[in-house]
Design an enzyme around this catalytic site. Sequence first.
Site, PDB file in Angstrom:
ATOM      1  CG  HIS A  19      12.018  33.433   2.602  1.00 29.14           C
ATOM      2  ND1 HIS A  19      10.911  33.125   2.696  1.00 29.14           N
ATOM      3  CD2 HIS A  19      12.108  33.607   3.924  1.00 29.14           C
ATOM      4  CE1 HIS A  19       9.899  32.951   3.416  1.00 29.14           C
ATOM      5  NE2 HIS A  19      10.997  33.581   4.621  1.00 29.14           N
ATOM      6  CE  LYS A  62       6.029  28.974  12.852  1.00 32.34           C
ATOM      7  NZ  LYS A  62       6.709  29.739  12.450  1.00 32.34           N
ATOM      8  NE  ARG A 117      10.876  39.555   8.303  1.00 31.12           N
ATOM      9  CZ  ARG A 117       9.910  38.819   8.639  1.00 31.12           C
ATOM     10  NH1 ARG A 117       9.252  38.524   7.481  1.00 31.12           N
ATOM     11  NH2 ARG A 117      10.098  37.796   9.771  1.00 31.12           N
ATOM     12  CB  SER A 129       5.563  34.083   4.523  1.00 40.04           C
ATOM     13  OG  SER A 129       6.914  32.932   4.307  1.00 40.04           O
TER      14      SER A 129
HETATM   15  P1  ADP Z   1       9.672  31.153  10.597  1.00 39.17           P
HETATM   16  O1  ADP Z   1       8.340  30.639  10.833  1.00 39.17           O
HETATM   17  O2  ADP Z   1      10.833  29.970  10.909  1.00 39.17           O
HETATM   18  O3  ADP Z   1       9.797  33.034  11.294  1.00 39.17           O
HETATM   19  P2  ADP Z   1       9.814  32.489   7.551  1.00 39.17           P
HETATM   20  O4  ADP Z   1       9.705  31.575   6.597  1.00 39.17           O
HETATM   21  O5  ADP Z   1       9.085  32.985   7.821  1.00 39.17           O
HETATM   22  O6  ADP Z   1       9.620  30.588   9.079  1.00 39.17           O
HETATM   23  O7  ADP Z   1      10.832  33.080   8.018  1.00 39.17           O
HETATM   24  C1  ADP Z   1      12.670  32.437   8.136  1.00 39.17           C
HETATM   25  C2  ADP Z   1      14.252  33.076   8.514  1.00 39.17           C
HETATM   26  O8  ADP Z   1      13.331  33.935   7.062  1.00 39.17           O
HETATM   27  C3  ADP Z   1      13.579  33.981   9.562  1.00 39.17           C
HETATM   28  O9  ADP Z   1      15.091  34.495  10.122  1.00 39.17           O
HETATM   29  C4  ADP Z   1      12.941  35.346   9.130  1.00 39.17           C
HETATM   30  O10 ADP Z   1      13.432  35.954   9.983  1.00 39.17           O
HETATM   31  C5  ADP Z   1      13.773  35.744   8.018  1.00 39.17           C
HETATM   32  N1  ADP Z   1      12.915  36.251   6.714  1.00 39.17           N
HETATM   33  C6  ADP Z   1      11.690  36.008   6.451  1.00 39.17           C
HETATM   34  N2  ADP Z   1      11.291  37.566   5.309  1.00 39.17           N
HETATM   35  C7  ADP Z   1      12.620  37.939   5.332  1.00 39.17           C
HETATM   36  C8  ADP Z   1      12.882  39.120   4.953  1.00 39.17           C
HETATM   37  N3  ADP Z   1      11.939  39.577   3.926  1.00 39.17           N
HETATM   38  N4  ADP Z   1      13.660  39.324   4.622  1.00 39.17           N
HETATM   39  C9  ADP Z   1      15.042  38.476   5.031  1.00 39.17           C
HETATM   40  N5  ADP Z   1      14.622  37.768   5.927  1.00 39.17           N
HETATM   41  C10 ADP Z   1      13.309  37.603   6.224  1.00 39.17           C
END
Ligand code: ADP
Length: 171
Positions: free
Chosen positions: A20, A44, A93, A131
């Site tokens: 992130h 969630k 990803r 996450s």
């Molecule tokens: P959500 O529950 O909306 O998927 P996340 O916090 O898991 O929320 O992810 C938010 C955004 O960040 C999403 O677009 C996800 O694809 C992106 N994201 C999550 N992890 C990574 C990573 N390791 N590298 C790049 N983008 C990421």
Amino acid sequence: MPSDVIAIYPGSFDPLTAGHLDLIHRSSRLFSRLIVAVLRNEHKHPLFTVAERVEMLEEALGNVANVEVDSFDGLLVEYATAKKASVILRGIRAISDYEFELQMTHMNRRLQPQIETVFLMANEQYSFISSKLVKEVYRLGGNVSGLVSPSVEARLRSKLPDMNHSRGDAK
Ligand code: ADP
């Protein structure tokens, strides 16, 4: 040509990971303002409260001038419109992200055609980090350093003090 593009980066950030953060730093150079917005979604069953997730982001991003942290619920496009944002930023990803993101993008465009969703490809060194996986590995006693910041790791320790992390000596 718009000179002042505001982008929203929505997500759960449960917790904030190095992936992130990489996306935030890279995209902060593309937009005049970036609002990182924590989704308030209790369906969630998040590990961290919204306030804790906002704090994690604020701790990590205090020195990035054009990035701010917020939280929202309800429809993302309505929140984005209220913030005068014209871009929704998301990360990809792997192919597995693509299908869901494609569906969301089309739905959001139908709801609000003025807002574009922009994707950045994950940095290859972070492309395996989620996450969910961080929480699972941590729960099972695995080492997550480098995947999350030391302060997020400390927060994981206080939420999940079991397994092999109780003395802070993650293997
Ligand atoms: P959500 O529950 O909306 O998927 P996340 O916090 O898991 O929320 O992810 C938010 C955004 O960040 C999403 O677009 C996800 O694809 C992106 N994201 C999550 N992890 C990574 C990573 N390791 N590298 C790049 N983008 C990421």
